[in-house]
Design a protein around this motif. Structure first.
Motif, short mmCIF file in Angstrom:
data_model
loop_
_atom_site.label_atom_id
_atom_site.label_comp_id
_atom_site.label_asym_id
_atom_site.label_seq_id
_atom_site.Cartn_x
_atom_site.Cartn_y
_atom_site.Cartn_z
N HIS A 43 0.83 -1.21 0.00
CA HIS A 43 0.00 0.00 0.00
C HIS A 43 0.87 1.26 0.00
O HIS A 43 1.54 1.56 0.98
CB HIS A 43 -0.88 -0.05 1.25
N GLU A 70 1.17 -0.81 -4.86
CA GLU A 70 -0.08 -0.07 -4.97
C GLU A 70 0.21 1.42 -5.14
O GLU A 70 1.13 1.96 -4.51
CB GLU A 70 -0.92 -0.29 -3.70
N ASP A 72 -1.76 5.48 -6.08
CA ASP A 72 -2.92 6.32 -6.33
C ASP A 72 -2.55 7.26 -7.47
O ASP A 72 -1.58 8.02 -7.37
CB ASP A 72 -3.27 7.11 -5.07
N GLU A 164 -4.88 2.74 -8.50
CA GLU A 164 -6.17 3.35 -8.16
C GLU A 164 -6.33 4.69 -8.86
O GLU A 164 -5.45 5.56 -8.75
CB GLU A 164 -6.27 3.56 -6.64
N LYS A 166 -7.57 8.06 -8.50
CA LYS A 166 -7.92 8.85 -7.31
C LYS A 166 -8.67 10.11 -7.73
O LYS A 166 -8.24 10.77 -8.68
CB LYS A 166 -6.61 9.22 -6.59
N GLN A 197 -8.14 -0.28 -9.78
CA GLN A 197 -9.06 -0.13 -8.64
C GLN A 197 -9.57 1.30 -8.57
O GLN A 197 -8.87 2.24 -8.93
CB GLN A 197 -8.34 -0.47 -7.32
CA CA Z 1 -5.17 3.54 -2.75
#
Ligand code: CA
Ligand code: G3P
Length: 357
Positions: A43, A70, A72, A164, A166, A197
């Motif tokens: 993360h 991971e 963003d 992700e 964001k 994601q």
């Molecule tokens: Ca995230």
């Protein structure tokens, strides 16, 4: 007394069998997508030990052996994709000193050159003196391409990327931009190498349109814009001071409401969900418990994987794994890999030192 004991043993055996069935279902779903199970998702990199979303955090997570890095995704004013979590730069950089008049502005208000002039490491040394390292000072914000470079940079450890979108409403077209970069670098050729994601199901649907073959995960939480809670009272209205304790008590309005979001996930093309967890010790990353066994069972029954965020401690690894999740977002890839009997060859400090941190 004896009968009670026998009932209890039978109950335990049934629970264990249910757990095994759960694990088996998840394994098959993951294998079909080319996703490791259970998956270790670093993360924002190894962000317990190094400043989040920087080279130090991603190099460490890679060399520890995380399955995915991971990040963003946001976009600079001049159109470059970068890895930044927050809506603005105040928490994780010296933007207030460098650009005081724009300190609260979104990432999209800055050019790449401006972002690259920020110190994205010193805040960590101040916030966590016990984990501070002089070499973290001056770390830079990374572009998506630089994160890909890191992921490709160790022939013995080749993590995928778990990306992700964001606040995607601020970045129209970011889904197509992302596809272009991933495709240009050959990252879309291997099944499961990239997972996409978002909390935003419109963005997820756009990602699906752009990259139908890439696995996608709808992130879930309890509250405005996601699953409706049983109680309408917000944290602010509750008058409480401990946000984690407040969230830990919250439940979805109904099983049907939870199921509605699983159906949204499927409709947007997702192969899984990313629900929040309530952490035993509380803290800023502890939210509602959306990985209760019945929830994971319902997800698996619908053919959805479950990757829970964000879990760092053994007591919670035990809890979420027993509940049937298929992967874990963690700030601490090392302890999670050790928990899964995949111990890294070197300690965190050795890896950081080898990279001159
Ligand atoms: Ca995230
Ligand atoms: O992406 C999973 C998890 O990271 C979602 O929460 O706020 O840390 O991006 P956040």
């Amino acid at each position: 007394m004896l009968a009670k004991g026998i009932y209890r043993l039978c109950g335990l055996a049934l629970l264990t069998l249910a757990g095994l069935a759960e694990a088996g279902e998840g394994r098959e779903l993951a294998a079909r997508q080319g996703i490791p199970n259970p998956a270790v998702i670093a993360h924002r990199g190894a962000s317990f030990d190094a400043p989040e979303s920087t080279a130090a955090a991603y190099l460490l997570a890679r060399d520890l052996g995380a399955d995915y890095l991971e990040l963003d995704l946001q976009r600079t004013r001049d159109g470059v994709l970068v890895a930044v979590h927050d809506d603005n730069l105040q928490r994780t950089s010296d933007v207030a000193r460098r650009f005081p008049e724009r300190k609260g502005s979104p990432v999209s208000a800055f050019s790449l050159a401006e972002l690259k002039s920020l110190d994205a490491g010193s805040w960590f040394n101040q916030a966590y003196p016990e984990r501070a390292r002089a070499a973290f000072a001056g770390l830079r914000i990374l572009t998506l391409d630089e994160v890909m470079d890191i992921a490709e940079g160790n022939p013995e450890k080749r993590p995928g990327l778990y990306i992700e979108t964001k606040v995607p409403s601020l970045f129209p077209g970011i889904e197509a931009d992302l596809k272009a970069r991933l495709q240009a670098r050959g990252w879309l050729d291997t099944p499961g190498r990239v997972v996409l994601q978002s909390f935003d199901r419109n963005s997820l649907a756009l990602l699906h349109k752009e990259m139908p073959q890439v696995p996608k995960v709808l992130l879930l939480w309890l509250g405005k814009g996601s699953i409706e809670p049983a109680s309408a009272q917000t944290f602010a209205e509750s008058g409480e001071t401990d946000k984690a304790a407040f969230y830990a008590r919250q439940q979805p309005k109904s099983a049907a409401e939870f199921e509605r979001w699983l159906d949204y996930a499927k409709a947007a093309g997702a192969i899984g969900t990313g629900p929040s967890a309530a952490l035993t010790a509380g803290g800023a990353q502890s939210y509602a418990d959306l990985v209760q066994p019945w929830m994971n069972r319902m997800s698996h029954d619908k053919g959805l994987l479950v990757h829970v965020y964000t879990v760092d401690e053994k007591v919670d690894f035990d809890k979420v794994m027993a509940a049937g999740v298929d992967g874990i977002f963690t700030n601490r890839s090392g302890p999670l890999l050790r928990y899964f009997a995949r111990p890294p060859a070197r300690e965190e400090a050795q890896i950081l030192a080898a990279h001159d941190y």
